[in-house]
Structure formats: structure tokens, C-alpha cells
Motif scaffolding. Structure first.
Motif, PDB file in Angstrom:
ATOM      1  N   GLY A  74      58.913 -89.031 -66.751  1.00 48.13           N
ATOM      2  CA  GLY A  74      58.107 -87.909 -68.547  1.00 48.13           C
ATOM      3  C   GLY A  74      56.828 -87.987 -67.263  1.00 48.13           C
ATOM      4  N   LEU A  75      55.705 -88.162 -66.572  1.00 50.40           N
ATOM      5  CA  LEU A  75      54.623 -87.721 -66.001  1.00 50.40           C
ATOM      6  C   LEU A  75      55.412 -86.583 -64.331  1.00 50.40           C
ATOM      7  CD1 LEU A  75      51.672 -88.325 -65.343  1.00 50.40           C
ATOM      8  CD2 LEU A  75      52.184 -90.193 -63.583  1.00 50.40           C
ATOM      9  N   ALA A  76      56.252 -86.653 -64.180  1.00 50.06           N
ATOM     10  CA  ALA A  76      56.350 -85.734 -63.788  1.00 50.06           C
ATOM     11  C   ALA A  76      57.006 -84.287 -63.748  1.00 50.06           C
ATOM     12  CB  ALA A  76      58.036 -86.297 -62.517  1.00 50.06           C
ATOM     13  N   GLY A  77      57.963 -84.799 -64.904  1.00 49.53           N
ATOM     14  CA  GLY A  77      57.609 -83.291 -66.044  1.00 49.53           C
ATOM     15  C   GLY A  77      56.364 -82.553 -66.053  1.00 49.53           C
ATOM     16  N   LEU A  78      55.973 -83.654 -66.705  1.00 46.98           N
ATOM     17  CA  LEU A  78      54.050 -83.435 -67.332  1.00 46.98           C
ATOM     18  C   LEU A  78      53.567 -82.701 -66.082  1.00 46.98           C
ATOM     19  CD1 LEU A  78      52.915 -83.008 -69.798  1.00 46.98           C
ATOM     20  CD2 LEU A  78      51.717 -85.475 -69.111  1.00 46.98           C
ATOM     21  N   LEU A  79      53.502 -83.144 -65.160  1.00 47.46           N
ATOM     22  CA  LEU A  79      52.581 -82.652 -63.527  1.00 47.46           C
ATOM     23  C   LEU A  79      53.387 -81.410 -63.985  1.00 47.46           C
ATOM     24  CD1 LEU A  79      51.920 -86.094 -61.752  1.00 47.46           C
ATOM     25  CD2 LEU A  79      50.308 -84.164 -63.009  1.00 47.46           C
ATOM     26  N   ALA A  80      54.593 -81.516 -63.395  1.00 43.43           N
ATOM     27  CA  ALA A  80      54.785 -80.203 -62.867  1.00 43.43           C
ATOM     28  C   ALA A  80      55.040 -79.052 -64.250  1.00 43.43           C
ATOM     29  CB  ALA A  80      56.841 -80.108 -62.976  1.00 43.43           C
ATOM     30  N   SER A  81      55.304 -78.794 -65.292  1.00 41.82           N
ATOM     31  CA  SER A  81      54.159 -78.233 -66.718  1.00 41.82           C
ATOM     32  C   SER A  81      53.215 -77.531 -65.994  1.00 41.82           C
ATOM     33  CB  SER A  81      55.085 -78.825 -67.846  1.00 41.82           C
ATOM     34  OG  SER A  81      54.544 -77.637 -68.452  1.00 41.82           O
ATOM     35  N   ALA A  82      52.078 -78.859 -66.340  1.00 39.46           N
ATOM     36  CA  ALA A  82      51.118 -78.448 -65.856  1.00 39.46           C
ATOM     37  C   ALA A  82      50.820 -77.344 -65.005  1.00 39.46           C
ATOM     38  CB  ALA A  82      50.082 -79.449 -65.378  1.00 39.46           C
ATOM     39  N   ALA A  83      51.368 -77.838 -63.761  1.00 37.83           N
ATOM     40  CA  ALA A  83      51.194 -76.910 -62.568  1.00 37.83           C
ATOM     41  C   ALA A  83      52.001 -75.528 -62.476  1.00 37.83           C
ATOM     42  CB  ALA A  83      51.529 -77.481 -61.497  1.00 37.83           C
ATOM     43  N   GLN A  84      52.680 -75.272 -63.481  1.00 41.87           N
ATOM     44  CA  GLN A  84      53.037 -74.163 -63.739  1.00 41.87           C
ATOM     45  C   GLN A  84      51.950 -72.956 -64.035  1.00 41.87           C
ATOM     46  OE1 GLN A  84      55.900 -72.204 -62.139  1.00 41.87           O
ATOM     47  NE2 GLN A  84      55.488 -71.041 -62.565  1.00 41.87           N
ATOM     48  N   ASP A  85      52.061 -73.883 -65.426  1.00 37.80           N
ATOM     49  CA  ASP A  85      50.454 -73.319 -66.108  1.00 37.80           C
ATOM     50  C   ASP A  85      50.012 -72.383 -65.213  1.00 37.80           C
ATOM     51  OD1 ASP A  85      52.383 -73.310 -68.351  1.00 37.80           O
ATOM     52  OD2 ASP A  85      51.221 -74.731 -68.743  1.00 37.80           O
ATOM     53  N   GLY A  86      49.163 -73.351 -64.333  1.00 37.65           N
ATOM     54  CA  GLY A  86      48.101 -72.956 -63.611  1.00 37.65           C
ATOM     55  C   GLY A  86      47.632 -71.526 -62.732  1.00 37.65           C
ATOM     56  N   LEU A  87      48.952 -71.549 -62.277  1.00 39.42           N
ATOM     57  CA  LEU A  87      49.893 -71.045 -61.473  1.00 39.42           C
ATOM     58  C   LEU A  87      48.903 -69.537 -61.785  1.00 39.42           C
ATOM     59  CD1 LEU A  87      52.800 -72.107 -59.456  1.00 39.42           C
ATOM     60  CD2 LEU A  87      50.284 -72.471 -59.027  1.00 39.42           C
ATOM     61  N   THR A  88      49.163 -68.566 -60.814  1.00 38.83           N
ATOM     62  CA  THR A  88      47.891 -67.121 -60.962  1.00 38.83           C
ATOM     63  C   THR A  88      48.456 -66.615 -59.581  1.00 38.83           C
ATOM     64  OG1 THR A  88      46.195 -67.819 -62.062  1.00 38.83           O
ATOM     65  CG2 THR A  88      46.791 -65.569 -60.778  1.00 38.83           C
ATOM     66  N   TYR A  89      49.710 -65.388 -59.622  1.00 41.20           N
ATOM     67  CA  TYR A  89      50.709 -64.560 -58.973  1.00 41.20           C
ATOM     68  C   TYR A  89      48.934 -63.566 -58.590  1.00 41.20           C
ATOM     69  CZ  TYR A  89      53.776 -61.279 -56.443  1.00 41.20           C
ATOM     70  OH  TYR A  89      53.579 -60.548 -55.027  1.00 41.20           O
ATOM     71  N   TRP A  90      49.513 -63.675 -57.188  1.00 40.46           N
ATOM     72  CA  TRP A  90      48.341 -63.166 -56.250  1.00 40.46           C
ATOM     73  C   TRP A  90      48.710 -62.207 -55.860  1.00 40.46           C
ATOM     74  CZ3 TRP A  90      46.905 -60.953 -51.306  1.00 40.46           C
ATOM     75  CH2 TRP A  90      45.192 -60.076 -51.377  1.00 40.46           C
ATOM     76  N   GLY A  91      48.552 -60.437 -55.385  1.00 38.75           N
ATOM     77  CA  GLY A  91      49.238 -59.475 -54.681  1.00 38.75           C
ATOM     78  C   GLY A  91      48.287 -58.603 -54.336  1.00 38.75           C
ATOM     79  N   THR A  92      49.241 -57.268 -53.075  1.00 42.42           N
ATOM     80  CA  THR A  92      48.466 -56.289 -53.685  1.00 42.42           C
ATOM     81  C   THR A  92      49.079 -55.078 -55.094  1.00 42.42           C
ATOM     82  OG1 THR A  92      50.426 -55.368 -51.733  1.00 42.42           O
ATOM     83  CG2 THR A  92      48.234 -56.996 -51.432  1.00 42.42           C
ATOM     84  N   PRO A  93      48.561 -54.037 -54.617  1.00 39.00           N
ATOM     85  CA  PRO A  93      49.186 -53.466 -55.956  1.00 39.00           C
ATOM     86  C   PRO A  93      49.985 -52.989 -55.541  1.00 39.00           C
ATOM     87  CG  PRO A  93      46.932 -52.065 -55.686  1.00 39.00           C
ATOM     88  CD  PRO A  93      46.972 -53.474 -54.222  1.00 39.00           C
ATOM     89  N   SER A  94      51.015 -52.446 -53.936  1.00 41.07           N
ATOM     90  CA  SER A  94      52.686 -52.339 -53.933  1.00 41.07           C
ATOM     91  C   SER A  94      52.904 -53.601 -54.442  1.00 41.07           C
ATOM     92  CB  SER A  94      52.190 -51.476 -53.026  1.00 41.07           C
ATOM     93  OG  SER A  94      52.053 -50.680 -52.120  1.00 41.07           O
ATOM     94  N   GLU A  95      52.876 -54.553 -54.493  1.00 43.38           N
ATOM     95  CA  GLU A  95      53.792 -55.991 -54.521  1.00 43.38           C
ATOM     96  C   GLU A  95      53.613 -56.435 -55.757  1.00 43.38           C
ATOM     97  OE1 GLU A  95      51.936 -58.471 -50.420  1.00 43.38           O
ATOM     98  OE2 GLU A  95      51.825 -58.596 -51.992  1.00 43.38           O
TER      99      GLU A  95
END
Length: 132
Positions: free
Chosen positions: A22-43
């Protein structure tokens, strides 16, 4: 030969395993919510519209910065593709044409509705002109 565990110890291990999963699932879910995709305009435009926050980096196109009472807009480029950025607040004074900037927000077609404007700068120190 079978080893018999005391009844309480088996339950304790089962509860411990379930709690760890349960803790591993909670941590994975929280990490996914905090991720922001970074890229250039073309990407970013190659990926199409996203239903999550993105971070876009590029150079501010000369002559593209416009500010009024409702906010600001400017164009970021990577030299191949341009993305128009709309920001509801006043731009930081350090945002200049021809300089690097990073914005966070939601991409809608070729327009990014920015929630925040960050600045990029080189790590090279240059003393002010005229300094001894």
C-alpha cells in the motif's frame, strides 16, 4: 518437513506485506502527480495536446512581448518551432527578448497558458561593464 509458524506471526507478516504494498502504491501515485514534462517547442508540439502540466523552455522571440492590464503574452522558440505563451500576471522584469525563459502551464494547441514564468540564465559570471 513443514515448519509451522505461530498463528500470530503469520498474520503479522501478512499485515506487514500488505502495508508495504500500500505504501509503495501511494508513493508511486504521488510521484506521478508531481512529474512535469519538460521540452522544447518542437518536442511539445510533436506530442500534441496534453491533459497535464508541461514545462516549456526556449528563447523569447524579439518583438513578441506584449503586456496589458489582463496579463502578458510572448512567443518562445527553439529555432524551428514557435509557441505562444499567455500569462495572467505581470512578467518578471528579467524576461527579455532574445533571452531564455522556462514557463509552466497547460498546452492548448500551439498556445501555452502559463501558470508560472521561470528564468534561465547561464552559469557564467560576467562583471558589469565599466567595473574595474
Amino acid at each position: 518437513m513443514r515448519v509451522a509458524l505461530p498463528r500470530g506471526r503469520g498474520r503479522a507478516w501478512a499485515v506487514l506485506v500488505i502495508a508495504a504494498l500500500g505504501l509503495a502504491g501511494l508513493l508511486a501515485s504521488a510521484a506521478q502527480d508531481g512529474l512535469t514534462y519538460w521540452g522544447t517547442p518542437s518536442e511539445l508540439l510533436a506530442q500534441g495536446a496534453m491533459d497535464r502540466d508541461v514545462r516549456l523552455g526556449g528563447l523569447v522571440v524579439s518583438g513578441s512581448v506584449a503586456q496589458d492590464a489582463t496579463g502578458a503574452s510572448f512567443v518562445l522558440t527553439d529555432g524551428a518551432t514557435d509557441v505562444t505563451v499567455h500569462y495572467a500576471g505581470a512578467l518578471p522584469a528579467a524576461v527579455r527578448e532574445g533571452e531564455g525563459a522556462v514557463v509552466e502551464g497547460v498546452l492548448d494547441g500551439q498556445v501555452l497558458h502559463a501558470r508560472s514564468v521561470l528564468l534561465r540564465h547561464s552559469n557564467e559570471y560576467r562583471p558589469p561593464e565599466g567595473a574595474p
